[in-house]
Design an enzyme around this catalytic site. Structure first.
Site, short mmCIF file in Angstrom:
data_model
loop_
_atom_site.label_atom_id
_atom_site.label_comp_id
_atom_site.label_asym_id
_atom_site.label_seq_id
_atom_site.Cartn_x
_atom_site.Cartn_y
_atom_site.Cartn_z
N HIS A 76 0.82 -1.21 0.00
CA HIS A 76 0.00 0.00 0.00
C HIS A 76 0.86 1.27 0.00
O HIS A 76 2.04 1.26 0.38
CB HIS A 76 -0.92 0.02 1.22
CG HIS A 76 -0.17 0.06 2.52
ND1 HIS A 76 0.38 1.20 3.05
CD2 HIS A 76 0.12 -0.93 3.41
CE1 HIS A 76 0.97 0.94 4.18
NE2 HIS A 76 0.84 -0.36 4.43
N GLU A 180 -2.36 -6.84 7.51
CA GLU A 180 -1.08 -6.70 8.20
C GLU A 180 -1.11 -7.51 9.49
O GLU A 180 -2.18 -7.92 9.96
CB GLU A 180 -0.82 -5.22 8.50
CG GLU A 180 0.53 -4.90 9.15
CD GLU A 180 1.72 -5.34 8.32
OE1 GLU A 180 1.95 -6.57 8.26
OE2 GLU A 180 2.42 -4.47 7.77
#
Length: 299
Positions: A76, A180
């Protein structure tokens, strides 16, 4: 009945990230976020078509139980938690600020969005794809994303409009296992399913089966951090899923920790830190950036 054990590995010789003499400590800085041809070593005029033919040959000649795929791994763009980490430094972040939702100047949790710089990084990734399209880069047949907003927004901007995909094929599946590492850090707590669906609606965005409304993974472990070994197990589960599917060219938009300690660890590749905002092919990676590689699966 015992399921066969799968072994995953990166096929060397195709991408710069996977060379035997690569300096693992410097490759992210050397290649940058968007290396030419996403790191593909072949610089001939027909490089992407040559790669397709070679992949077809590998799969055509593969013994039973062996398959080859290409993964586009994207990290990202910069989020507000990344800004806080840079501002306060690693030690202060790990020991204190990572456990907060923000400070007097900004909010970085839960589920922070992209910063203006992160948006620009994802737009740069889009431009990188556009540069490769005339040369015939393979278009992902299947896209997967983390459920965290920073990853979903990065995918949206990277594949913005209908330059890469047409309207029918611009689709991404939201997968819990691509998040994550969770626990302790509010920045890694996801939004509710209904909130995600409001901002990233169908038919472009679809949830995997059994995706839950609340973030029970984070809520059940908010006082401890997920271990790297468990992150790796999630990556292996995702690889199992990918290799059970027919798609050969696969895009994944996720996070540094998952890529470094999940996918690269599962592929027996030393983890390395990637710059924010890029795109390569699997073999290794740079934030909103990525890496691409040819993977081999053998049972």
């Amino acid at each position: 009945m015992t399921m066969p054990t799968r072994a995953y590995s990166i096929v060397p010789g195709f991408f710069a990230q996977d060379g035997p003499d690569v300096d693992i400590t410097e490759i992210g800085n050397i290649l940058g976020a968007h290396p030419p041809r996403f790191g593909l070593l072949d610089d001939s005029p027909d490089h992407w078509n040559s790669l397709r033919r070679r992949l077809d040959e590998l799969n055509g000649d593969a013994p039973g139980g062996t398959a080859y795929k290409i993964l586009f791994l994207g990290r990202h763009g910069e989020g507000y938690h990344n800004v806080a980490l840079t501002q306060y430094g690693r030690e202060a972040w790990d020991n204190h600020y990572s456990r907060l939702n923000g400070d007097e100047t900004m909010t970085w949790g839960p589920d922070p969005t992209l910063t203006p710089r992160g948006i620009a990084q994802a737009q740069d990734a889009h431009s990188a794809w556009l540069r490769e399209l005339p040369d015939g880069i393979p278009i992902p047949e299947k896209c997967y994303s983390s459920p965290l907003r920073r990853a979903l927004h990065t995918w949206d901007l990277t594949f913005h409009g209908y330059d890469v995909f047409d309207a029918e094929h611009r689709r991404v599946t939201i997968v819990e296992d691509l998040r994550e590492a969770y626990g302790l850090h509010p920045c890694d707590m996801r939004s509710s399913r209904s909130a995600i669906e409001h901002d990233f609606p169908p038919p472009v965005y679809t949830f995997e089966a059994d995706f839950r409304e609340e973030d029970v993974l984070y809520l059940s472990s908010s006082d401890e951090r997920e271990t790297n070994e468990h992150v790796k197990s999630r990556a292996v589960a995702m690889l199992d899923r990918i290799f059970q599917d027919e798609a050969v060219y696969v895009s994944i938009t996720a996070h540094s920790g998952l890529i470094r300690f999940g996918f690269l660890a599962a592929l027996d590749r030393k983890p390395y830190r990637l710059p924010t905002g890029g795109e390569e092919l699997c073999g290794g990676l740079p934030m909103s950036c990525g890496r691409h590689c040819i993977l081999e699966m053998a049972c």
